[in-house]
Design a protein around this motif. Structure first.
Motif: not given
Length: 347
Positions: A204-214, A110-113, A132-133
């Motif tokens: 914290v920003s380094g721990l976060l899963p980030a949306p990955q544009p293609g 179900t990702c991305p939301n 690009l996402l």
């Protein structure tokens, strides 16, 4: 960026050691570093609790990002609840919806939301990052026609922004809400509480899963379609946009496309030189940010830059300039003129 992942180590140590509290009491006492990491995570929970009652978008975004890596958060203060409220706030920006893209279940595919992506398409359709996402999604699902349309829309966008700068701003403006407890401060660090805040913001920003544009999908589409005039034109137009994008990754792809698609040898050499400069800038900023955890003045300055907003690229370049670090790598232009360098695009 790599530096955020390195600064996240302290937080990961704390998160990983939380189950230790349930172990037998006759176990050896935790090390000072582990104790500090656990105190840092407890402080992170306290910040979330204090920020959660706020109604404006930026503190809620900061609270959501702080809550994201924490296990066993109450339902009222977990990432889902807080990022949903941040996205619905009266003063919400697309940055909240971008963060909400990761409010999903990868195992359930179900990702991305989907709701967040639909909102971004409607609210920020002039941002190439959204297209690009979608391009990455459509390429993965072998919807080639849709991917080409995504490329065209991305090339015609006004900007590329992955909102990392806004995420850092949200964290930097919220971590000072409470003073860190003495147990979270490294007694051997001259940065004191400021060092804790730097670790909180960049860790914290380094721990976060980030949306990955293609990014890789875009590079493949452009390289495979370089003999198609329409695709080639879109890719070169996109390259120029990405070179002025918000992140080092976007700039890297833009330079890669210029180097591989341009017919002008001088433009190709310039792209190679700028790629070398970009790698130099990223390495130096990584070293600078790592040093900030133990340098009070530097920590204060990086936090001030983050609070001012902007993009990840603008923060990095400002920090380097302010420290007197040149933005051009030694010998970059000369080396680029001699031979091509291998340029890669991270996923």
């Amino acid at each position: 960026m790599r530096v955020r992942r390195r600064l996240a180590i302290s937080l990961m140590l704390g998160l990983a050691s939380l189950p230790m509290a349930t172990m037998a009491r006759d176990k050896a006492a935790p090390s000072p570093a582990t104790t500090r990491a656990q105190a840092l995570v407890s402080f992170q929970r306290d910040l979330v609790s204090v920020l959660a009652p706020r109604a404006d978008a930026m503190p809620l975004l900061g609270a959501a990002l702080l809550a994201r890596p924490l296990p066993n958060q109450p339902s009222s203060t977990n990432f889902h609840a807080l990022i949903t409220r941040a996205a619905r706030a009266d003063d919400a920006s697309p940055a909240a919806q971008w963060a909400r893209l990761t409010d999903c279940d990868a195992a359930a595919r179900t990702c991305p939301n989907a709701d967040a992506l639909a909102a971004l398409t409607a609210e920020a359709g002039d941002n190439a990052a959204i297209w690009l996402l979608k391009l990455g999604q459509d390429s993965a699902n072998e919807r080639r026609g849709d991917a080409r349309e995504d490329l065209r829309r991305a090339a015609g966008a006004k900007l590329y922004d992955d909102y990392t700068g806004t995420a850092l701003q949200a964290l930097a403006t919220t971590v000072g809400t409470l003073p860190p407890p003495p147990a979270a401060i490294d007694p051997g660090s001259a940065a004191g509480a400021w060092g804790v805040q730097v670790v909180m913001v960049f860790g914290v920003s380094g721990l976060l899963p980030a949306p990955q544009p293609g990014m890789q999908a875009t590079a493949r589409l452009c390289e495979d379609g370089k003999d198609d005039p329409a695709i080639r034109q879109s890719c070169l137009q996109l390259a120029h946009l990405l070179e002025w994008g918000s992140s080092p990754l976007a700039r890297s792809l833009g330079l890669h496309l210029r180097e591989t698609l341009s017919d002008d040898p001088e433009a190709q050499a310039a792209a190679r030189a700028e790629m070398t400069n970009l790698a130099w800038e990223v390495r130096n900023f990584a070293a600078l940010s790592a040093r900030a955890a133990g340098d009070k003045a530097l920590a204060q300055h990086l936090l001030a830059l983050a609070r001012n907003g902007g993009t990840e690229m603008s923060l990095m370049l400002a920090a380097l300039r302010d420290e007197g670090i040149p933005l051009d790598a030694p010998g970059a232009s000369e080396a680029a003129a001699i031979a091509p360098t291998a340029s890669t695009v991270a996923p």
